[in-house]
Design an enzyme around this catalytic site. Structure first.
Site, PDB file in Angstrom:
ATOM      1  N   GLY A 251       0.807  -1.206   0.000  1.00 17.02           N
ATOM      2  CA  GLY A 251       0.000   0.000   0.000  1.00 17.02           C
ATOM      3  C   GLY A 251       0.836   1.250   0.000  1.00 17.02           C
ATOM      4  O   GLY A 251       0.287   2.362   0.090  1.00 17.02           O
ATOM      5  N   ASP A 252       2.154   1.103  -0.087  1.00 17.75           N
ATOM      6  CA  ASP A 252       3.054   2.262  -0.127  1.00 17.75           C
ATOM      7  C   ASP A 252       4.271   1.843  -0.941  1.00 17.75           C
ATOM      8  O   ASP A 252       4.212   0.891  -1.709  1.00 17.75           O
ATOM      9  CB  ASP A 252       3.420   2.706   1.295  1.00 17.75           C
ATOM     10  CG  ASP A 252       3.672   4.202   1.399  1.00 17.75           C
ATOM     11  OD1 ASP A 252       4.357   4.744   0.504  1.00 17.75           O
ATOM     12  OD2 ASP A 252       3.199   4.837   2.360  1.00 17.75           O
ATOM     13  N   ASP A 253       5.399   2.523  -0.771  1.00 14.51           N
ATOM     14  CA  ASP A 253       6.576   2.221  -1.571  1.00 14.51           C
ATOM     15  C   ASP A 253       7.040   0.786  -1.336  1.00 14.51           C
ATOM     16  O   ASP A 253       7.076   0.308  -0.196  1.00 14.51           O
ATOM     17  CB  ASP A 253       7.711   3.184  -1.217  1.00 14.51           C
ATOM     18  CG  ASP A 253       7.317   4.637  -1.436  1.00 14.51           C
ATOM     19  OD1 ASP A 253       6.695   4.935  -2.466  1.00 14.51           O
ATOM     20  OD2 ASP A 253       7.641   5.465  -0.558  1.00 14.51           O
ATOM     21  N   SER A 284       2.317  -1.630  -6.629  1.00 15.59           N
ATOM     22  CA  SER A 284       1.922  -0.587  -5.672  1.00 15.59           C
ATOM     23  C   SER A 284       1.194   0.528  -6.414  1.00 15.59           C
ATOM     24  O   SER A 284       1.818   1.494  -6.859  1.00 15.59           O
ATOM     25  CB  SER A 284       3.146  -0.031  -4.937  1.00 15.59           C
ATOM     26  OG  SER A 284       2.744   0.944  -3.995  1.00 15.59           O
TER      27      SER A 284
END
Length: 470
Positions: A251-253, A284
């Site tokens: 959900g992020d990098d 992502s």
């Protein structure tokens, strides 16, 4: 046309097949189930069950894990804590030096849903506060500080943070402190994480911080793509790091290289440097495959990334910084990217305006320069080829592009958006870049270092172990 998530599923299947076929490299599958690869073998092995552990998914094993580590730390020849098949519910516990945490193939370590089991610890000195909230932060599920030669590996067992509870409380602003991570190792020399699956972390998954000689390889990281701040692997003020053969859905990098936040990071002054990322696969939709920053106030340099794959991802290798960060991002070398379903191929920004407090120095201007991208093929780009935004009066300099093809889903009048950027490009960049990147045409490749870093000379031994009788 297949959906992005179907593409990602097919890609995961390919990655798994490749890893299964590369058993000599990964150590994940050998003819003997009692053999694994690691930098150092251990003289003694004991099972979590020997310390009262119960793998039923409901009994708390926090005391069992802590007792096991305390007793195994007394073996001078090093020790391995064997986690057998089962579901082992636990709150946070710390590892010790010369210890291997080994997860059998059907072993699952589950993060406790009882918040009283999660101690609150001090914020990192290079951040000055927690990332979610001012003040302290919850401990990470697996932690350790001031360690030498620590390993987390296995036969692809699982560490599941059961993060849904944390994500819900975060979204509802019901947490008093910053969420803990799945694995955080501080002030360590010699970290090896391999052949495990990490799932559903409350926030970041793997966070080596103030550490050196770090190897993360053959690791699968999975989180819902809308889960908050579930970064994959975040080396933070670390030197000599090797990340390879990893698959991350986040959900992020997928990978974020950091070194402290504004005035706290400047004062702490510990850079991230000499970092290798290769054969990374990322999904992502809202973030980057590799991010440099945004917390980079101790400096980031000598990052070498190659043979990268991203599907349904917002951007590839992204630089994030802001006025107030100070320091530098420099000597970043990227080659060999295969991208599909991207919002942007290239994205840099000097206006990432998150600050820990109002104490940052508005005259602390970060310097960004000597950044190379080459051998890039991107299909299904749905926003633009590039969004490059430097800092007025302090442009990002020394950008080099070579052998780049970006296929946009729809024709764009301005496929490149550039401000306060300076660089060069070769003739084989398509679509043609903005004028700021055509200040010096060249026909050759962009720079990529030819020397070998010490972290690439770390070798693995074939280690044998006896499964403890429970």
């Amino acid at each position: 046309m297949a959906s992005p998530m179907l593409k990602a599923s097919a890609l995961l299947h390919v990655v798994v097949v490749l890893l299964l076929g590369a058993s000599v490299v990964s150590g994940r599958h050998h003819s003997s189930s009692n053999v694994y690869l690691a930098p150092n073998c251990r003289a003694h092995t004991a099972s979590l069950a020997d310390f009262g552990g119960v793998g039923d998914g409901t009994t708390s094993n926090t005391a069992a894990f802590r007792s096991a580590v305390a007793q195994l730390s007394q073996y001078s020849g090093g020790a391995m804590l064997y986690v057998p098949a089962g579901k082992w519910l636990t709150g946070p516990f710390n590892l010790s030096s010369h210890l291997t945490l080994f997860l059998e193939s059907d072993a699952v370590i589950l993060g406790s849903q009882n918040m009283s089991e999660w101690p609150v610890i001090a914020p990192l000195p290079s951040y000055g506060r927690g990332r979610d909230k001012t003040g302290g932060r919850y401990a990470s599920l697996i932690g350790g500080a001031n360690l030498t030669d620590v390993a987390i590996t296995g036969n692809n067992g699982t560490i599941d943070g059961q993060g849904a509870m944390w994500w819900s409380k975060f979204h509802q602003n019901k947490l008093r402190y910053t969420r803990g991570y799945l694995v955080e190792l501080m002030w360590c020399d010699g970290i090896f994480i391999s052949n495990v699956t990490l799932r559903n972390s409350p926030a970041w998954n793997v966070h080596p911080v103030y550490s050196s000689n770090v190897v993360v390889q053959g690791v699968t990281i999975l989180a819902p793509t809308r889960s908050p701040n579930t970064d994959g692997i975040n080396p933070d003020s670390c030197s000599h790091v090797r990340i390879q053969d990893c698959y991350v859905v986040s959900g992020d990098d997928c990978v974020a290289i950091k070194s402290g936040w504004d005035e706290y990071g400047i004062r702490f002054g510990m850079p991230s440097q000499h970092i290798v990322v290769r054969r990374l696969t990322c999904v992502s939709p809202t973030s980057a495959m590799i991010a440099l920053g945004s917390e980079m106030s101790g400096g980031i340099s000598d990052v070498r990334a190659e043979d990268l794959t991203a599907v349904d991802t917002e951007s590839a290798v992204r630089i994030k910084t802001a006025v107030g960060r100070g320091s530098y991002v420099k000597d970043v070398f990227v080659r060999g990217m295969r991208l599909d379903g991207m919002k942007y191929v290239f994205w840099m920004t000097g206006s990432y305006r998150s600050h820990p407090d109002d104490g940052f120095d508005p005259n602390a201007i970060p310097a960004v320069g000597n950044v190379s991208y080459q051998d890039v093929v991107a299909t299904g780009v749905y926003k633009s080829a590039a969004r490059l935004e430097g800092i007025q009066g302090a442009p990002f300099r020394g950008i080099c592009l070579a052998n780049v093809t970006a296929q946009l889903d729809k024709s764009k009048k301005r496929p490149w958006a550039c401000t306060d950027i300076e660089g060069v490009s070769s003739a084989d960049v398509a679509p043609p870049p903005c004028e700021a990147l055509q200040q010096g045409k060249h026909d050759g490749a962009c720079p990529f270092p030819t020397d070998t870093l010490p972290i690439d000379q770390v070798t693995l031994q074939q280690c044998a172990y006896n499964v403890p009788a429970n």
